[in-house]
Design a protein around this motif. Structure first.
Motif, PDB file in Angstrom:
ATOM      1  N   ALA A   1      33.104  83.257   1.977  1.00  0.00           N
ATOM      2  CA  ALA A   1      32.706  82.959   0.456  1.00  0.00           C
ATOM      3  C   ALA A   1      33.851  83.644  -0.397  1.00  0.00           C
ATOM      4  O   ALA A   1      34.273  82.974  -1.473  1.00  0.00           O
ATOM      5  CB  ALA A   1      31.381  83.706   0.068  1.00  0.00           C
ATOM      6  N   ILE A   2      34.166  84.955  -0.127  1.00  0.00           N
ATOM      7  CA  ILE A   2      35.270  85.623  -0.923  1.00  0.00           C
ATOM      8  C   ILE A   2      36.450  85.067  -0.496  1.00  0.00           C
ATOM      9  O   ILE A   2      37.190  84.668  -1.704  1.00  0.00           O
ATOM     10  CB  ILE A   2      35.195  86.954  -0.438  1.00  0.00           C
ATOM     11  N   VAL A   3      36.901  84.757   0.581  1.00  0.00           N
ATOM     12  CA  VAL A   3      38.373  84.200   0.877  1.00  0.00           C
ATOM     13  C   VAL A   3      38.129  82.823   0.177  1.00  0.00           C
ATOM     14  O   VAL A   3      39.195  82.254  -0.446  1.00  0.00           O
ATOM     15  CB  VAL A   3      38.457  84.224   2.317  1.00  0.00           C
ATOM     16  N   PHE A   4      37.318  81.935   0.300  1.00  0.00           N
ATOM     17  CA  PHE A   4      37.168  80.512  -0.222  1.00  0.00           C
ATOM     18  C   PHE A   4      37.103  80.804  -1.620  1.00  0.00           C
ATOM     19  O   PHE A   4      38.081  79.802  -2.444  1.00  0.00           O
ATOM     20  CB  PHE A   4      35.981  79.667   0.306  1.00  0.00           C
ATOM     21  N   ALA A   5      36.435  81.520  -2.351  1.00  0.00           N
ATOM     22  CA  ALA A   5      36.556  81.693  -4.021  1.00  0.00           C
ATOM     23  C   ALA A   5      37.923  82.004  -4.448  1.00  0.00           C
ATOM     24  O   ALA A   5      38.310  81.500  -5.449  1.00  0.00           O
ATOM     25  CB  ALA A   5      35.507  82.604  -4.390  1.00  0.00           C
ATOM     26  N   ARG A   6      38.307  83.129  -3.832  1.00  0.00           N
ATOM     27  CA  ARG A   6      39.642  83.498  -4.242  1.00  0.00           C
ATOM     28  C   ARG A   6      40.847  82.641  -3.928  1.00  0.00           C
ATOM     29  O   ARG A   6      41.718  82.845  -4.709  1.00  0.00           O
ATOM     30  CB  ARG A   6      40.100  84.838  -3.487  1.00  0.00           C
ATOM     31  N   GLN A   7      40.668  81.637  -3.154  1.00  0.00           N
ATOM     32  CA  GLN A   7      41.924  80.750  -3.008  1.00  0.00           C
ATOM     33  C   GLN A   7      42.148  80.023  -4.265  1.00  0.00           C
ATOM     34  O   GLN A   7      43.134  79.295  -4.204  1.00  0.00           O
ATOM     35  CB  GLN A   7      41.646  79.909  -1.564  1.00  0.00           C
ATOM     36  N   PHE A   8      41.012  79.672  -5.279  1.00  0.00           N
ATOM     37  CA  PHE A   8      41.158  78.897  -6.239  1.00  0.00           C
ATOM     38  C   PHE A   8      41.699  79.772  -7.448  1.00  0.00           C
ATOM     39  O   PHE A   8      41.590  79.241  -8.797  1.00  0.00           O
ATOM     40  CB  PHE A   8      39.885  78.040  -6.571  1.00  0.00           C
ATOM     41  N   THR A   9      42.021  80.945  -7.174  1.00  0.00           N
ATOM     42  CA  THR A   9      42.734  81.721  -8.568  1.00  0.00           C
ATOM     43  C   THR A   9      44.012  82.229  -8.088  1.00  0.00           C
ATOM     44  O   THR A   9      44.226  82.535  -6.762  1.00  0.00           O
ATOM     45  CB  THR A   9      41.815  83.021  -8.690  1.00  0.00           C
TER      46      THR A   9
END
Length: 162
Positions: A15-23
């Protein structure tokens, strides 16, 4: 309890990595960030026995290798579908694209397919193989992204750090 902990940690990291990839994230030469989450996943995967099914050792090894290969290919594809650019100071930045999200979904589908194959063959698979696969994906993505960033820095005449 250990399997539940593995799944909880895996879901949190994904969840952390997936969300961060769009910033937008600055690509740095500092390796600690790159290694932390994969190291946690590898530690959790290897801390207890049960990675391989003793009753089906050969099939279990083949499925583990296939899972790791999916992680490596997904990580490389993720890195190649991630947008890289330099700012006015020459710093390299990265941001995931919708194609990168598609790579994630494809990797998940392939892992689920392997779980189905394991179930049909009667091979017990624990969450440990998925932890190793995601660790391989994160490390491969970090390595390919760093390699691409170095090429971008050389192209624009920016000194390569570290």
């Amino acid at each position: 309890m250990s399997g539940l902990l593995n799944i909880a940690v895996l879901v949190a990291i994904v969840a952390i990595v997936f969300a961060r990839q769009f910033t937008a994230q600055r690509v740095t030469s500092e390796g600690r960030k790159r290694w932390l989450m994969p190291a946690i996943l590898v530690f959790l995967a290897l801390r207890q026995p049960g990675l391989l099914d003793p009753a089906h050792r050969a099939a279990s090894v083949a499925l583990l290798l296939a899972t790791l290969l999916i992680g490596l290919v997904s990580g490389a594809a993720w890195a190649w579908t991630t947008r890289l650019w330099t700012d006015e100071n020459g710093a390299v930045w990265t941001k995931g694209t919708w194609a990168a999200a598609g790579v994630w979904l494809g990797g998940i589908a392939l892992r689920l397919g392997l779980m189905g194959v394991a179930a049909v063959l009667g091979v017990h698979q624990s969450s440990q193989s998925t932890l190793l696969s995601v660790a391989a994906m994160l490390l491969t993505r970090a390595g390919v992204t760093a390699w691409r960033a170095q090429g971008l820095q050389r192209t624009y005449g920016v000194p390569v750090a570290g």
